[in-house]
Design a protein around this motif. Structure first.
Motif, PDB file in Angstrom:
ATOM      1  N   ASN A  19       0.798  -1.235   0.000  1.00 30.45           N
ATOM      2  CA  ASN A  19       0.000   0.000   0.000  1.00 30.45           C
ATOM      3  C   ASN A  19       0.832   1.287   0.000  1.00 30.45           C
ATOM      4  N   PRO A  20       1.646   1.495  -1.055  1.00 27.42           N
ATOM      5  CA  PRO A  20       2.449   2.717  -1.119  1.00 27.42           C
ATOM      6  C   PRO A  20       1.639   3.927  -1.595  1.00 27.42           C
ATOM      7  N   GLN A  21       2.121   5.119  -1.277  1.00 30.44           N
ATOM      8  CA  GLN A  21       1.533   6.358  -1.813  1.00 30.44           C
ATOM      9  C   GLN A  21       2.312   6.832  -3.051  1.00 30.44           C
ATOM     10  N   ILE A  22       3.539   6.299  -3.192  1.00 35.04           N
ATOM     11  CA  ILE A  22       4.396   6.628  -4.335  1.00 35.04           C
ATOM     12  C   ILE A  22       5.093   5.346  -4.786  1.00 35.04           C
ATOM     13  N   ILE A  23       5.103   5.089  -6.096  1.00 32.91           N
ATOM     14  CA  ILE A  23       5.870   3.965  -6.642  1.00 32.91           C
ATOM     15  C   ILE A  23       6.921   4.518  -7.592  1.00 32.91           C
ATOM     16  N   ILE A  24       8.160   4.082  -7.420  1.00 31.57           N
ATOM     17  CA  ILE A  24       9.216   4.363  -8.391  1.00 31.57           C
ATOM     18  C   ILE A  24       9.566   3.028  -9.032  1.00 31.57           C
ATOM     19  N   ASN A  25       9.172   2.861 -10.296  1.00 35.81           N
ATOM     20  CA  ASN A  25       9.385   1.568 -10.955  1.00 35.81           C
ATOM     21  C   ASN A  25      10.725   1.549 -11.688  1.00 35.81           C
ATOM     22  N   CYS A  26      11.719   0.958 -11.030  1.00 34.01           N
ATOM     23  CA  CYS A  26      13.059   0.816 -11.620  1.00 34.01           C
ATOM     24  C   CYS A  26      13.264  -0.579 -12.204  1.00 34.01           C
ATOM     25  N   ALA A  27      12.287  -1.456 -12.024  1.00 39.77           N
ATOM     26  CA  ALA A  27      12.437  -2.838 -12.497  1.00 39.77           C
ATOM     27  C   ALA A  27      12.244  -2.898 -14.004  1.00 39.77           C
ATOM     28  N   ALA A  28      13.076  -3.682 -14.675  1.00 38.03           N
ATOM     29  CA  ALA A  28      12.945  -3.862 -16.128  1.00 38.03           C
ATOM     30  C   ALA A  28      13.778  -5.054 -16.562  1.00 38.03           C
ATOM     31  N   HIS A  29      13.423  -5.598 -17.699  1.00 35.09           N
ATOM     32  CA  HIS A  29      14.285  -6.599 -18.347  1.00 35.09           C
ATOM     33  C   HIS A  29      15.210  -5.800 -19.254  1.00 35.09           C
ATOM     34  N   THR A  30      16.425  -5.532 -18.775  1.00 31.57           N
ATOM     35  CA  THR A  30      17.319  -4.592 -19.466  1.00 31.57           C
ATOM     36  C   THR A  30      18.410  -5.269 -20.286  1.00 31.57           C
ATOM     37  N   ALA A  31      18.423  -6.603 -20.306  1.00 32.95           N
ATOM     38  CA  ALA A  31      19.440  -7.310 -21.108  1.00 32.95           C
ATOM     39  C   ALA A  31      19.036  -7.194 -22.583  1.00 32.95           C
ATOM     40  N   VAL A  32      19.576  -6.169 -23.246  1.00 33.01           N
ATOM     41  CA  VAL A  32      19.106  -5.783 -24.586  1.00 33.01           C
ATOM     42  C   VAL A  32      19.277  -6.911 -25.603  1.00 33.01           C
ATOM     43  N   ASP A  33      20.423  -7.574 -25.597  1.00 27.66           N
ATOM     44  CA  ASP A  33      20.655  -8.655 -26.560  1.00 27.66           C
ATOM     45  C   ASP A  33      19.843  -9.902 -26.225  1.00 27.66           C
ATOM     46  N   LYS A  34      19.752 -10.219 -24.929  1.00 27.86           N
ATOM     47  CA  LYS A  34      18.950 -11.380 -24.502  1.00 27.86           C
ATOM     48  C   LYS A  34      17.470 -11.194 -24.835  1.00 27.86           C
ATOM     49  N   ALA A  35      17.009  -9.949 -24.787  1.00 27.72           N
ATOM     50  CA  ALA A  35      15.597  -9.658 -25.052  1.00 27.72           C
ATOM     51  C   ALA A  35      15.170 -10.135 -26.435  1.00 27.72           C
ATOM     52  N   GLU A  36      16.124 -10.174 -27.384  1.00 26.22           N
ATOM     53  CA  GLU A  36      15.798 -10.631 -28.738  1.00 26.22           C
ATOM     54  C   GLU A  36      15.280 -12.074 -28.737  1.00 26.22           C
ATOM     55  N   SER A  37      15.808 -12.888 -27.823  1.00 23.41           N
ATOM     56  CA  SER A  37      15.359 -14.285 -27.738  1.00 23.41           C
ATOM     57  C   SER A  37      14.441 -14.527 -26.541  1.00 23.41           C
ATOM     58  N   GLU A  38      14.291 -13.513 -25.684  1.00 19.33           N
ATOM     59  CA  GLU A  38      13.415 -13.629 -24.502  1.00 19.33           C
ATOM     60  C   GLU A  38      12.306 -12.583 -24.574  1.00 19.33           C
ATOM     61  N   GLY A  39      11.677 -12.500 -25.745  1.00 19.86           N
ATOM     62  CA  GLY A  39      10.663 -11.475 -25.987  1.00 19.86           C
ATOM     63  C   GLY A  39       9.487 -11.540 -25.031  1.00 19.86           C
ATOM     64  N   GLU A  40       9.103 -12.758 -24.681  1.00 23.11           N
ATOM     65  CA  GLU A  40       7.937 -12.933 -23.798  1.00 23.11           C
ATOM     66  C   GLU A  40       8.217 -12.385 -22.404  1.00 23.11           C
ATOM     67  N   LEU A  41       9.366 -12.746 -21.848  1.00 25.47           N
ATOM     68  CA  LEU A  41       9.772 -12.244 -20.528  1.00 25.47           C
ATOM     69  C   LEU A  41       9.901 -10.721 -20.560  1.00 25.47           C
ATOM     70  N   SER A  42      10.507 -10.212 -21.629  1.00 29.78           N
ATOM     71  CA  SER A  42      10.675  -8.771 -21.809  1.00 29.78           C
ATOM     72  C   SER A  42       9.328  -8.066 -21.783  1.00 29.78           C
ATOM     73  N   ASP A  43       8.350  -8.640 -22.483  1.00 33.40           N
ATOM     74  CA  ASP A  43       7.036  -8.012 -22.562  1.00 33.40           C
ATOM     75  C   ASP A  43       6.318  -8.042 -21.214  1.00 33.40           C
ATOM     76  N   VAL A  44       6.462  -9.142 -20.490  1.00 29.96           N
ATOM     77  CA  VAL A  44       5.814  -9.240 -19.166  1.00 29.96           C
ATOM     78  C   VAL A  44       6.368  -8.170 -18.227  1.00 29.96           C
ATOM     79  N   LEU A  45       7.669  -8.055 -18.166  1.00 23.87           N
ATOM     80  CA  LEU A  45       8.317  -7.150 -17.204  1.00 23.87           C
ATOM     81  C   LEU A  45       8.269  -5.684 -17.644  1.00 23.87           C
TER      82      LEU A  45
END
Length: 284
Positions: free
Chosen positions: A53-79
């Motif tokens: 129950n926060p009053q402020i969210i700072i979303n720093c989470a991401a799938h940032t492995a740029v090259d891996k994202a090419e083969s992990e598109g589904e995980l990238s899209d979820v995150l």
């Protein structure tokens, strides 16, 4: 006391916010990583947010492995997209402020002048595509959210270009670094400070903002700066992108125009070199 939830709390930006949190003791801070709050577990995300129950969210989470994202598109899209959509939806329904971190990779890299927030997007890799989808979903579900695009993030925490270069320059005699991709680095500590300047500003102004350090350089020039500041002997050679193929295409030009964030919130943007000196001092 307002509660701030920081997702991706062990990443570069999350770690810098943790350092900064002691300066902002007027807030209650909750730092989560995927162990405490799994953003990929979409079914349980809303319940988990309601429990914190926060009053402020700072979303720093991401799938940032740029090259891996090419083969992990589904995980990238979820995150990078679906989880962001839920964060935005929850924050809108619960009068919670949301700051979401995005990237220069939403652009195609064909510009020749610094990119403003209204510049046309056109991502050229899966990471950029999923991050753009996240931005759009974020502002659609919660028009009061703030999206901050940043570029070339580094820190004394985590894995990044500065730490990799420093290590390699002590191990090798020569290094080849791409010299035809232009942008500006972002010291995560400066971005963390910019976020807190926004959060504590009397006027919350929703929308997209750009933040990176000042300066227009290539990765090669960035490496040269690391070499000079670190006093490393290694010879650094500039090479074209074509000589260093990667699974994901990179934007050739992604320099961000920072005038909106300065004008709206009075955010101070340090030069890239002075921030690099600060970070490398910590690394020593």
């Amino acid at each position: 006391m307002e509660k701030i939830l920081v997702t991706g709390g062990n990443g570069q930006l999350g770690s810098e916010l943790r350092v900064l949190s002691t300066t902002y003791s007027q807030f209650e801070w909750v730092f989560t990583d995927y162990q405490e709050l799994d953003l990929c577990d979409l079914g349980n995300l809303v319940g988990a947010l309601s429990t914190i129950n926060p009053q402020i969210i700072i979303n720093c989470a991401a799938h940032t492995a740029v090259d891996k994202a090419e083969s992990e598109g589904e995980l990238s899209d979820v995150l990078n997209h679906q989880a962001v959509q839920l964060l935005a939806k929850w924050s809108a329904a619960n009068e919670c402020k949301l700051v979401h971190i995005s990237t220069d990779y939403v652009f195609d890299g064909t510009a020749a002048t610094p990119l403003s927030e209204s510049a046309a997007t056109g991502p050229i890799n899966v990471y950029g595509q999923t991050k753009l989808a996240g931005e759009l979903a974020c502002l659609q579900e919660n028009p009061e959210a703030i999206v901050i695009r940043t570029s070339w993030v580094y820190s004394s925490f985590g894995a990044n270009f500065v730490k990799t270069m420093s290590k390699l320059m002590q191990e090798r005699d020569t290094l080849n670094v791409v010299n035809d991709q232009i942008g500006s680095p972002t010291y995560a500590a400066d971005l963390a400070q910019a976020i807190m300047t926004i959060i504590t500003h009397p006027n919350w102004q929703a929308g997209i903002y750009h933040f990176s350090n000042e300066g227009a350089i290539s990765w090669y020039e960035f490496a040269i700066a690391v070499q000079e500041i670190g006093g490393f002997d290694c010879a650094v050679n500039g090479i074209p992108t074509s000589a260093y193929p990667t699974p994901a295409k990179r934007p050739q030009y992604s320099l961000l125009d920072k005038s909106k964030i300065k004008a709206t919130f009075g955010v101070v943007v340090p030069g890239y070199r002075e921030s690099l000196v600060q970070c490398m001092r910590l690394l020593k």
